[in-house]
Design a protein around this motif. Structure first.
Motif, short mmCIF file in Angstrom:
data_model
loop_
_atom_site.label_atom_id
_atom_site.label_comp_id
_atom_site.label_asym_id
_atom_site.label_seq_id
_atom_site.Cartn_x
_atom_site.Cartn_y
_atom_site.Cartn_z
N PRO A 91 0.98 -1.23 0.00
CA PRO A 91 -0.07 -0.01 -0.07
C PRO A 91 0.75 1.28 0.06
CG PRO A 91 0.10 -0.86 2.13
CD PRO A 91 0.70 -1.76 1.28
N VAL A 92 0.28 2.49 -0.52
CA VAL A 92 0.92 3.69 -0.46
C VAL A 92 0.26 4.11 0.79
CG1 VAL A 92 0.97 6.12 -1.35
CG2 VAL A 92 1.09 3.90 -2.86
N ILE A 93 1.32 4.72 1.71
CA ILE A 93 0.66 5.01 3.04
C ILE A 93 0.55 6.42 3.01
CG2 ILE A 93 2.04 3.00 4.43
CD1 ILE A 93 3.64 6.43 4.63
N LYS A 94 0.07 6.95 4.27
CA LYS A 94 -0.29 8.51 4.19
C LYS A 94 0.80 9.17 5.11
CE LYS A 94 -3.62 11.87 5.45
NZ LYS A 94 -2.58 13.15 5.00
N PRO A 95 1.52 10.17 4.81
CA PRO A 95 2.52 10.66 5.38
C PRO A 95 1.94 11.80 6.36
CG PRO A 95 2.72 11.53 3.27
CD PRO A 95 1.64 10.39 3.06
N TYR A 96 2.72 12.19 7.39
CA TYR A 96 2.33 13.33 8.16
C TYR A 96 3.20 14.34 8.30
CZ TYR A 96 4.83 11.63 12.08
OH TYR A 96 5.82 10.85 12.97
N PRO A 145 4.92 7.79 -0.23
CA PRO A 145 4.89 8.71 -1.30
C PRO A 145 5.64 9.99 -1.29
CG PRO A 145 2.94 9.32 0.26
CD PRO A 145 3.84 7.82 0.78
N GLU A 146 6.30 10.27 -0.24
CA GLU A 146 7.13 11.38 -0.14
C GLU A 146 8.36 11.39 -1.19
OE1 GLU A 146 5.84 13.85 3.95
OE2 GLU A 146 7.73 12.59 3.92
N ASN A 147 8.91 9.92 -0.98
CA ASN A 147 10.18 9.97 -1.69
C ASN A 147 9.65 8.69 -2.79
OD1 ASN A 147 10.19 7.80 0.01
ND2 ASN A 147 12.03 8.48 1.21
N ASN A 148 8.64 8.10 -2.95
CA ASN A 148 8.33 7.11 -3.82
C ASN A 148 9.15 5.77 -3.57
OD1 ASN A 148 6.17 6.26 -5.41
ND2 ASN A 148 7.78 6.36 -7.11
N SER A 149 9.54 5.66 -2.16
CA SER A 149 10.36 4.49 -1.76
C SER A 149 9.58 3.43 -1.22
CB SER A 149 11.66 4.92 -0.82
OG SER A 149 12.14 5.72 -1.38
N GLU A 150 10.02 2.20 -1.33
CA GLU A 150 9.39 0.95 -0.74
C GLU A 150 10.14 0.56 0.57
OE1 GLU A 150 7.60 -2.88 -3.09
OE2 GLU A 150 9.94 -3.01 -2.46
N TYR A 151 9.40 0.37 1.60
CA TYR A 151 9.99 0.03 2.91
C TYR A 151 9.62 -1.56 3.34
CZ TYR A 151 11.62 4.91 3.23
OH TYR A 151 12.15 5.94 2.86
#
Length: 181
Positions: A91-96, A145-151
């Motif tokens: 999933p694409v998470i929501k940053p804060y 989504p801020e850096n489009n990186s997968e963790y």
């Protein structure tokens, strides 16, 4: 203040360095660290008075109170991100915005006791989940989504173990510098 000293105040234990390999021992050590963090934080902060809690750990840095509340907020986001990764396909998470959150009234004024209690329960749950992850669970991931990186979840164990120690060191370094007991 020199740039070198400011960097040491910002990163008293150094910046996070990902291991070359996520061994079972590395992950286990990270989980133990996550599990023990709330008690270590409480031991270092519960006796501080409001003046001490409202002292920044470095010039233009957060206060001890803000650091404590930030840890809870950040680690709640970690918990949710792990749950998403375990139940959804990448999933694409929501940053804060942690800076804006740190400036909210509760982070500036709220007593720390309820946040310390929240961290105790939250970290129990984090450690419980992490201890029961299968090798395939550790490979599950989310997209930031801020850096489009997968963790991957295995990365998160090390990152959040470091994160807690990083902020704990902000507090212990300040206490040592101010000669607070």
């Amino acid at each position: 203040m020199s740039e070198l000293n400011l960097e040491k105040l910002k990163y008293p234990i150094g910046k996070f360095e990902a291991p070359k390999e996520y061994t079972t021992e590395y992950i286990s050590d990270g989980i133990k660290n996550i599990e023990s963090f709330p008690e270590k934080l409480k031991r270092e902060t519960i006796h501080l008075n409001d003046e001490q809690l409202d002292t920044p750990y470095r010039p233009d840095g957060w206060t001890v109170r803000q650091v404590i509340h930030h840890c809870a907020e950040s680690h709640m986001n970690c918990f949710i991100r792990i749950k998403w990764a375990l139940t959804e396909n990448n999933p694409v998470i929501k940053p804060y915005d942690e800076v804006l959150w740190s400036e909210l009234h509760d982070n500036l004024t709220m007593p720390i006791e309820s946040t310390l209690a929240l961290l105790e329960g939250l970290h129990f749950r984090l450690a419980y989940i992490m201890k029961n992850l299968s090798p395939s669970d550790l490979e599950k991931s989310f997209i930031h989504p801020e850096n489009n990186s997968e963790y991957r979840i295995k990365q998160i164990t090390g990152t959040y173990a470091w994160h807690g120690e990083h902020h704990l060191a902000h507090i212990t370094t300040l206490k040592k510098h101010k000669n607070w007991k």
